[in-house]
Write an enzyme that holds these catalytic residues in place. Structure first.
Site, PDB file in Angstrom:
ATOM      1  N   GLY A   8     -69.423  55.486  94.732  1.00  0.00           N
ATOM      2  CA  GLY A   8     -68.602  56.523  94.111  1.00  0.00           C
ATOM      3  C   GLY A   8     -68.501  57.760  94.980  1.00  0.00           C
ATOM      4  O   GLY A   8     -68.631  58.888  94.498  1.00  0.00           O
ATOM      5  N   ALA A   9     -68.251  57.557  96.287  1.00  0.00           N
ATOM      6  CA  ALA A   9     -68.302  58.666  97.247  1.00  0.00           C
ATOM      7  C   ALA A   9     -66.948  59.292  97.527  1.00  0.00           C
ATOM      8  O   ALA A   9     -66.829  60.111  98.439  1.00  0.00           O
ATOM      9  CB  ALA A   9     -68.925  58.179  98.561  1.00  0.00           C
ATOM     10  N   SER A  10     -65.940  58.935  96.766  1.00  0.00           N
ATOM     11  CA  SER A  10     -64.604  59.436  97.078  1.00  0.00           C
ATOM     12  C   SER A  10     -64.379  60.871  96.611  1.00  0.00           C
ATOM     13  O   SER A  10     -63.518  61.576  97.146  1.00  0.00           O
ATOM     14  CB  SER A  10     -63.530  58.525  96.475  1.00  0.00           C
ATOM     15  OG  SER A  10     -63.630  58.477  95.057  1.00  0.00           O
ATOM     16  N   ARG A  11     -65.150  61.315  95.611  1.00  0.00           N
ATOM     17  CA  ARG A  11     -64.909  62.649  95.065  1.00  0.00           C
ATOM     18  C   ARG A  11     -66.219  63.268  94.590  1.00  0.00           C
ATOM     19  O   ARG A  11     -67.260  62.622  94.531  1.00  0.00           O
ATOM     20  CB  ARG A  11     -63.940  62.574  93.878  1.00  0.00           C
ATOM     21  CG  ARG A  11     -62.556  62.067  94.222  1.00  0.00           C
ATOM     22  CD  ARG A  11     -61.671  61.983  92.982  1.00  0.00           C
ATOM     23  NE  ARG A  11     -62.188  61.026  92.000  1.00  0.00           N
ATOM     24  CZ  ARG A  11     -61.737  60.896  90.764  1.00  0.00           C
ATOM     25  NH1 ARG A  11     -60.783  61.694  90.333  1.00  0.00           N
ATOM     26  NH2 ARG A  11     -62.235  59.998  89.950  1.00  0.00           N
ATOM     27  N   VAL A  61     -68.800  48.502  91.508  1.00  0.00           N
ATOM     28  CA  VAL A  61     -70.250  48.295  91.442  1.00  0.00           C
ATOM     29  C   VAL A  61     -70.669  47.412  90.275  1.00  0.00           C
ATOM     30  O   VAL A  61     -71.724  46.769  90.323  1.00  0.00           O
ATOM     31  CB  VAL A  61     -71.007  49.636  91.360  1.00  0.00           C
ATOM     32  CG1 VAL A  61     -70.754  50.472  92.596  1.00  0.00           C
ATOM     33  CG2 VAL A  61     -70.630  50.414  90.085  1.00  0.00           C
ATOM     34  N   ASN A  89     -74.588  56.601  92.927  1.00  0.00           N
ATOM     35  CA  ASN A  89     -73.931  57.748  92.320  1.00  0.00           C
ATOM     36  C   ASN A  89     -72.808  57.362  91.368  1.00  0.00           C
ATOM     37  O   ASN A  89     -72.448  58.141  90.492  1.00  0.00           O
ATOM     38  CB  ASN A  89     -73.377  58.652  93.434  1.00  0.00           C
ATOM     39  CG  ASN A  89     -72.422  59.704  92.911  1.00  0.00           C
ATOM     40  OD1 ASN A  89     -72.831  60.673  92.280  1.00  0.00           O
ATOM     41  ND2 ASN A  89     -71.136  59.510  93.152  1.00  0.00           N
ATOM     42  N   SER A 141     -78.689  62.263  84.978  1.00  0.00           N
ATOM     43  CA  SER A 141     -77.990  63.379  84.347  1.00  0.00           C
ATOM     44  C   SER A 141     -78.910  64.037  83.330  1.00  0.00           C
ATOM     45  O   SER A 141     -79.833  63.398  82.803  1.00  0.00           O
ATOM     46  CB  SER A 141     -76.727  62.880  83.636  1.00  0.00           C
ATOM     47  OG  SER A 141     -76.179  63.878  82.801  1.00  0.00           O
ATOM     48  N   TYR A 154     -73.235  57.456  77.504  1.00  0.00           N
ATOM     49  CA  TYR A 154     -73.596  58.030  78.796  1.00  0.00           C
ATOM     50  C   TYR A 154     -75.083  58.397  78.832  1.00  0.00           C
ATOM     51  O   TYR A 154     -75.770  58.165  79.839  1.00  0.00           O
ATOM     52  CB  TYR A 154     -72.734  59.263  79.055  1.00  0.00           C
ATOM     53  CG  TYR A 154     -72.803  59.814  80.460  1.00  0.00           C
ATOM     54  CD1 TYR A 154     -72.267  59.115  81.530  1.00  0.00           C
ATOM     55  CD2 TYR A 154     -73.373  61.059  80.710  1.00  0.00           C
ATOM     56  CE1 TYR A 154     -72.298  59.628  82.819  1.00  0.00           C
ATOM     57  CE2 TYR A 154     -73.410  61.590  81.984  1.00  0.00           C
ATOM     58  CZ  TYR A 154     -72.874  60.873  83.040  1.00  0.00           C
ATOM     59  OH  TYR A 154     -72.916  61.394  84.307  1.00  0.00           O
ATOM     60  N   ALA A 156     -77.448  56.961  77.095  1.00  0.00           N
ATOM     61  CA  ALA A 156     -78.189  55.702  77.166  1.00  0.00           C
ATOM     62  C   ALA A 156     -78.192  55.150  78.587  1.00  0.00           C
ATOM     63  O   ALA A 156     -79.226  54.696  79.099  1.00  0.00           O
ATOM     64  CB  ALA A 156     -77.575  54.680  76.209  1.00  0.00           C
TER      65      ALA A 156
END
Length: 243
Positions: A8-11, A61, A89, A141, A154, A156
């Site tokens: 998830g490294a695009s943003r 993923v 991520n 988080s 989220y 959980a």
């Protein structure tokens, strides 16, 4: 050559981590993304503009076959490179009250965060185990630490990541692989752009949202030699909202 794979490294936080690890540790960055090619290319361009290098590695993923095919092919084509650092991520939110939550919203959030962690880590950790060195950082988080109303799914998923971090750390510590988690609070990003920052920041002792770059600095420390004796930990970075 030592590489870092950031899912998830695009943003947002993922991009900030990719840039920071390239700058601080001269790691060759594998920029994972699921669908936003344009944003991923921007991440890679920024890495190269600051003197680093890397490549795009697209896969979703949550699908094990897709993950294994992408990573196995990359390893076969790059025998001189190995994944020294993994940052899990990738994540999504599908917020809503539990009593009305569609099953698909529960499944998608859990699959991306928890199944994604399983799929990517199980593949990437094989090289780390053989080489007896590695750094894994899981992005959790504050929701996984304290639970947030309207985010049962989220919360959980991130809570599961925290528990998995602590268990896996014990399994691989003897191979000099550290496994830690960072737990951001409210961070300015695409994921929080719909939130009322003026209202929410009043709950935060520091009276502001955090920046993705601040999370990236923490991840950079955890993958460094300075953090070689830290494993199984969850480090909060949230301006004091949950301390």
């Amino acid at each position: 050559m030592n590489c870092a794979l950031i899912t998830g490294a695009s943003r947002g936080i993922g991009r900030a981590i990719a840039l920071r690890l390239a700058m601080d540790h001269q790691l060759y960055i594998l920029v994972n993304y699921s669908s936003n090619l344009e944003a991923a290319e921007q991440t890679l361009q920024q890495i190269r503009e600051q003197g680093g290098d890397g490549e795009l590695l697209p896969f979703k993923v949550q699908y094990k076959q897709e993950v294994d095919q992408a990573l196995d092919a990359w390893k076969a084509n790059n025998p001189d490179k190995h994944i020294h650092v993994l940052v899990n991520n990738a994540g999504v939110t599908r917020d809503g009250l539990f009593m009305w939550m569609p099953e698909s919203d529960w499944d998608e959030v859990m699959d991306v965060s928890t199944k994604g962690l399983f799929n990517v880590t199980q593949n990437a950790i094989q090289q780390m185990l053989r080489k007896r060195i590695g750094r894994i950082v899981n992005v959790a988080s504050v929701s996984g630490m304290k639970g947030v109303a309207g985010q049962t799914n989220y919360s959980a998923a991130k809570g599961a990541i925290i528990s998995a971090t602590k268990a896996l750390a014990q399994e691989v510590a003897k191979r000099k692989i550290t496994v830690n988690a960072v737990a951001p609070g409210f961070i300015t990003s695409d994921m929080t752009k719909e939130l009322n920052e003026q209202e929410l920041k009043q709950m935060i002792p520091m009276n502001r949202f955090g920046q993705a770059e601040e999370v990236a600095h923490l991840v950079s420390f955890l993958v460094s030699e300075k953090a070689a004796y830290i494993t199984g930990e969850v480090i909060n970075i949230n301006g004091g909202i949950y301390s």
